[in-house]
Design a protein around this motif. Structure first.
Motif, PDB file in Angstrom:
ATOM      1  N   PHE A   1       0.803  -1.224   0.000  1.00 33.31           N
ATOM      2  CA  PHE A   1       0.000   0.000   0.000  1.00 33.31           C
ATOM      3  C   PHE A   1       0.834   1.271   0.000  1.00 33.31           C
ATOM      4  CE2 PHE A   1      -0.437  -1.169   4.657  1.00 33.31           C
ATOM      5  CZ  PHE A   1       0.293  -0.116   5.188  1.00 33.31           C
ATOM      6  N   ASP A   2       2.175   1.161   0.110  1.00 34.01           N
ATOM      7  CA  ASP A   2       2.965   2.362  -0.088  1.00 34.01           C
ATOM      8  C   ASP A   2       3.094   2.713  -1.570  1.00 34.01           C
ATOM      9  OD1 ASP A   2       4.659   0.298  -0.739  1.00 34.01           O
ATOM     10  OD2 ASP A   2       6.421   1.191   0.181  1.00 34.01           O
ATOM     11  N   GLN A   3       2.573   1.835  -2.446  1.00 32.58           N
ATOM     12  CA  GLN A   3       2.534   2.093  -3.879  1.00 32.58           C
ATOM     13  C   GLN A   3       1.204   2.704  -4.297  1.00 32.58           C
ATOM     14  OE1 GLN A   3       3.828  -2.196  -4.472  1.00 32.58           O
ATOM     15  NE2 GLN A   3       4.953  -1.252  -6.149  1.00 32.58           N
ATOM     16  N   PHE A   4       0.472   3.202  -3.329  1.00 29.09           N
ATOM     17  CA  PHE A   4      -0.863   3.777  -3.556  1.00 29.09           C
ATOM     18  C   PHE A   4      -0.858   4.789  -4.694  1.00 29.09           C
ATOM     19  CE2 PHE A   4      -3.880   7.211  -2.417  1.00 29.09           C
ATOM     20  CZ  PHE A   4      -5.061   6.493  -2.405  1.00 29.09           C
ATOM     21  N   GLY A   5       0.074   5.742  -4.666  1.00 30.44           N
ATOM     22  CA  GLY A   5       0.129   6.775  -5.694  1.00 30.44           C
ATOM     23  C   GLY A   5       0.368   6.201  -7.079  1.00 30.44           C
ATOM     24  N   ASP A   6       1.280   5.215  -7.166  1.00 25.09           N
ATOM     25  CA  ASP A   6       1.563   4.589  -8.453  1.00 25.09           C
ATOM     26  C   ASP A   6       0.350   3.827  -8.974  1.00 25.09           C
ATOM     27  OD1 ASP A   6       4.156   5.545  -8.320  1.00 25.09           O
ATOM     28  OD2 ASP A   6       4.940   3.701  -7.420  1.00 25.09           O
ATOM     29  N   VAL A   7      -0.363   3.150  -8.080  1.00 19.38           N
ATOM     30  CA  VAL A   7      -1.551   2.396  -8.475  1.00 19.38           C
ATOM     31  C   VAL A   7      -2.588   3.329  -9.102  1.00 19.38           C
ATOM     32  CG1 VAL A   7      -3.530   1.098  -7.578  1.00 19.38           C
ATOM     33  CG2 VAL A   7      -1.209   0.541  -6.807  1.00 19.38           C
ATOM     34  N   LEU A   8      -2.808   4.485  -8.478  1.00 20.89           N
ATOM     35  CA  LEU A   8      -3.776   5.443  -9.025  1.00 20.89           C
ATOM     36  C   LEU A   8      -3.282   6.047 -10.330  1.00 20.89           C
ATOM     37  CD1 LEU A   8      -4.990   7.372  -5.842  1.00 20.89           C
ATOM     38  CD2 LEU A   8      -5.982   5.349  -6.926  1.00 20.89           C
ATOM     39  N   ALA A   9      -2.000   6.426 -10.392  1.00 20.70           N
ATOM     40  CA  ALA A   9      -1.463   7.059 -11.596  1.00 20.70           C
ATOM     41  C   ALA A   9      -1.564   6.136 -12.803  1.00 20.70           C
ATOM     42  CB  ALA A   9      -0.015   7.478 -11.350  1.00 20.70           C
ATOM     43  N   GLU A  10      -1.298   4.848 -12.595  1.00 19.71           N
ATOM     44  CA  GLU A  10      -1.379   3.883 -13.690  1.00 19.71           C
ATOM     45  C   GLU A  10      -2.788   3.761 -14.252  1.00 19.71           C
ATOM     46  OE1 GLU A  10       0.079   0.356 -11.923  1.00 19.71           O
ATOM     47  OE2 GLU A  10       2.176   1.022 -11.876  1.00 19.71           O
ATOM     48  N   ARG A  11      -3.773   4.143 -13.450  1.00 17.17           N
ATOM     49  CA  ARG A  11      -5.168   4.053 -13.879  1.00 17.17           C
ATOM     50  C   ARG A  11      -5.771   5.417 -14.199  1.00 17.17           C
ATOM     51  NH1 ARG A  11      -3.260   0.230 -11.227  1.00 17.17           N
ATOM     52  NH2 ARG A  11      -3.956  -1.924 -11.499  1.00 17.17           N
ATOM     53  N   GLY A  12      -4.937   6.437 -14.226  1.00 20.09           N
ATOM     54  CA  GLY A  12      -5.398   7.773 -14.586  1.00 20.09           C
ATOM     55  C   GLY A  12      -6.317   8.400 -13.574  1.00 20.09           C
ATOM     56  N   ILE A  13      -6.170   8.034 -12.301  1.00 26.36           N
ATOM     57  CA  ILE A  13      -7.027   8.561 -11.242  1.00 26.36           C
ATOM     58  C   ILE A  13      -6.268   9.626 -10.473  1.00 26.36           C
ATOM     59  CG2 ILE A  13      -8.301   7.994  -9.140  1.00 26.36           C
ATOM     60  CD1 ILE A  13      -8.615   5.149 -10.255  1.00 26.36           C
ATOM     61  N   ALA A  14      -6.804  10.836 -10.430  1.00 25.12           N
ATOM     62  CA  ALA A  14      -6.121  11.943  -9.758  1.00 25.12           C
ATOM     63  C   ALA A  14      -6.347  11.920  -8.250  1.00 25.12           C
ATOM     64  CB  ALA A  14      -6.591  13.283 -10.338  1.00 25.12           C
ATOM     65  N   HIS A  15      -7.530  11.531  -7.812  1.00 29.59           N
ATOM     66  CA  HIS A  15      -7.814  11.498  -6.386  1.00 29.59           C
ATOM     67  C   HIS A  15      -8.950  10.514  -6.122  1.00 29.59           C
ATOM     68  CE1 HIS A  15     -10.657  14.482  -8.024  1.00 29.59           C
ATOM     69  NE2 HIS A  15     -11.477  14.048  -7.076  1.00 29.59           N
ATOM     70  N   VAL A  16      -9.081  10.124  -4.861  1.00 32.62           N
ATOM     71  CA  VAL A  16     -10.142   9.199  -4.468  1.00 32.62           C
ATOM     72  C   VAL A  16     -10.981   9.824  -3.371  1.00 32.62           C
ATOM     73  CG1 VAL A  16      -8.767   7.193  -5.103  1.00 32.62           C
ATOM     74  CG2 VAL A  16      -8.711   8.031  -2.742  1.00 32.62           C
ATOM     75  N   GLN A  17     -12.179   9.297  -3.220  1.00 36.73           N
ATOM     76  CA  GLN A  17     -13.091   9.841  -2.217  1.00 36.73           C
ATOM     77  C   GLN A  17     -12.904   9.208  -0.840  1.00 36.73           C
ATOM     78  OE1 GLN A  17     -14.067   9.430  -5.599  1.00 36.73           O
ATOM     79  NE2 GLN A  17     -13.669  11.624  -5.515  1.00 36.73           N
ATOM     80  N   ALA A  18     -12.313   8.031  -0.791  1.00 33.04           N
ATOM     81  CA  ALA A  18     -12.105   7.370   0.501  1.00 33.04           C
ATOM     82  C   ALA A  18     -10.985   6.356   0.387  1.00 33.04           C
ATOM     83  CB  ALA A  18     -13.381   6.683   0.976  1.00 33.04           C
ATOM     84  N   ALA A  19     -10.299   6.141   1.501  1.00 37.66           N
ATOM     85  CA  ALA A  19      -9.268   5.118   1.592  1.00 37.66           C
ATOM     86  C   ALA A  19      -9.376   4.447   2.942  1.00 37.66           C
ATOM     87  CB  ALA A  19      -7.872   5.723   1.410  1.00 37.66           C
ATOM     88  N   PHE A  20      -9.188   3.130   2.937  1.00 34.37           N
ATOM     89  CA  PHE A  20      -9.300   2.339   4.159  1.00 34.37           C
ATOM     90  C   PHE A  20      -8.050   1.507   4.322  1.00 34.37           C
ATOM     91  CE2 PHE A  20     -10.473  -1.886   5.943  1.00 34.37           C
ATOM     92  CZ  PHE A  20     -10.724  -1.473   7.247  1.00 34.37           C
ATOM     93  N   MET A  21      -7.550   1.407   5.565  1.00 36.33           N
ATOM     94  CA  MET A  21      -6.399   0.564   5.875  1.00 36.33           C
ATOM     95  C   MET A  21      -6.671  -0.243   7.127  1.00 36.33           C
ATOM     96  SD  MET A  21      -3.008   2.858   5.099  1.00 36.33           S
ATOM     97  CE  MET A  21      -3.678   4.424   5.614  1.00 36.33           C
ATOM     98  N   ASP A  22      -6.466  -1.541   7.032  1.00 37.24           N
ATOM     99  CA  ASP A  22      -6.533  -2.442   8.172  1.00 37.24           C
ATOM    100  C   ASP A  22      -5.113  -2.935   8.386  1.00 37.24           C
ATOM    101  OD1 ASP A  22      -6.747  -4.618   9.882  1.00 37.24           O
ATOM    102  OD2 ASP A  22      -8.653  -5.284   9.059  1.00 37.24           O
ATOM    103  N   LEU A  23      -4.460  -2.427   9.430  1.00 35.17           N
ATOM    104  CA  LEU A  23      -3.026  -2.671   9.600  1.00 35.17           C
ATOM    105  C   LEU A  23      -2.695  -3.990  10.278  1.00 35.17           C
ATOM    106  CD1 LEU A  23      -1.917   0.928  10.580  1.00 35.17           C
ATOM    107  CD2 LEU A  23      -1.803  -0.180   8.354  1.00 35.17           C
TER     108      LEU A  23
END
Length: 336
Positions: free
Chosen positions: A87-109
């Motif tokens: 999940f530290d690749q979050f930014g890369d995952v979004l960029a690869e899909r052309g997504i500039a921002h998201v409305q929500a993010a969830f993490m279960d650590l």
């Protein structure tokens, strides 16, 4: 392993969905489950937010495959994108899909039920198994490599910082001495070593190796680094943590965004120093007696959530990236 409901009970499910779903009311809304696990939370969010698309990230390929099957069987496949990544690749995952921002993010650590219940990766001291501890079995760094390669100072720092272990240095010294005669390759060996170091008169309740295993798990998977980097995302942020260090990190990060980053008593607060988070929870939400009765693993959970009210200042992000880069540089020398 076919009945995922039998082996995986999502923790604080109703509370998490209640915090996430309000941000997903508009068509095209995107939510990222950064630690998909077996998709218990993801399925509930997709059911509660029919307008939303969910991107599910997991570094564990086996869990990702099972979660994808579960979501498909629930009828949500057309609103779901599985991604094998940390999940530290979050930014890369979004960029690869052309997504500039998201409305929500969830993490279960916490560890998923799959990782706890399976005995071949050395996550738990309850079973004698190889010292692996990788959530992503494709990465090179394992717990065995850490114990075989790190010096006393680094091991001490890991056990003290990630495990809050009082006897960090004696344990680190014992590990270095022991590996000169015989490599530490199994969880049983490590359990016995710690048992022989920690004085019985100074032991907390439970297995004395608990904190050492916790610290190794964090070091191998880079969880705290990932957390600090990932929290730069926008929208609603909902985080479940399961031990005190993770919760302290989450709380510290959120508090710095909930309060003005200026000296106390400053008469005028510049716009760039204004708070950038709004609280969605009052402190941390804990499991109530009803949930504890059906899901004992919820005993240590702490749930915190905030909403991003404005862009996070670059200097705030920098504090976390510098620390993470330092740890990554050290790991690179070990072969990660």
């Amino acid at each position: 392993m076919n009945d995922l409901n039998a082996i995986h009970q999502p923790v604080l499910l109703e509370e998490c969905v209640g915090l996430i779903a309000p941000a997903l009311r508009n068509p095209g809304s995107v939510v990222v489950d950064c630690t998909l696990g077996l998709a218990g939370h993801a399925c509930a969010v997709l059911a509660a937010a029919p307008q939303a698309h969910l991107i599910g990230i997991d570094r564990d390929a086996e869990a990702l495959a099972l979660a994808t099957e579960r979501i498909r069987d629930a009828g949500f496949a057309d609103r779901f994108t599985p991604v094998h990544a940390a999940f530290d690749q979050f930014g890369d995952v979004l960029a690869e899909r052309g997504i500039a921002h998201v409305q929500a993010a969830f993490m279960d650590l916490g560890l998923s039920s799959l990782q706890i219940d399976e005995t071949d990766r050395g996550f738990s001291y309850a079973h004698d198994s190889p010292l692996d501890m990788r959530m992503d079995t494709g990465q090179s760094l394992t717990a065995r490599a850490v114990l075989a390669s790190y010096d006393v100072e680094r091991l001490t720092w890991i056990f003290r910082t990630y495990g809050e272990e009082r006897f960090a240095r004696p344990i680190a010294r014992a590990i270095v001495r022991s590996r000169e005669e015989e490599p530490l390759v199994s969880s049983g060996q490590l359990d016995r070593l710690v048992d022989g170091v920690v004085p019985r008169a100074h032991r907390a309740p439970g297995n004395p190796a608990k904190r050492v295993f916790q610290a190794l798990r964090i070091e191998v998977n880079g969880e705290l680094d990932n957390l600090a980097l990932h929290l730069a995302g926008g929208g609603r942020l909902v985080v479940e943590s399961y031990h005190s260090l993770e919760d302290k990190t989450v709380k510290s990060f959120m508090n710095q965004g909930l309060h003005a980053d200026v000296p106390v008593g400053l008469p005028v607060i510049p716009d760039e120093d204004q708070p950038f988070f709004e609280p969605l929870t009052r402190g941390a939400i804990k499991a109530d007696p009803r949930e504890l009765a059906i899901n004992p693993r919820a005993a240590s959970v702490r749930l915190r959530a905030v909403a991003l009210s404005r862009p996070i200042p670059p200097r705030f992000i920098k504090r976390f990236t510098q620390a993470a880069q330092a740890d990554d540089t050290y790991r690179a020398g070990i072969g990660r």
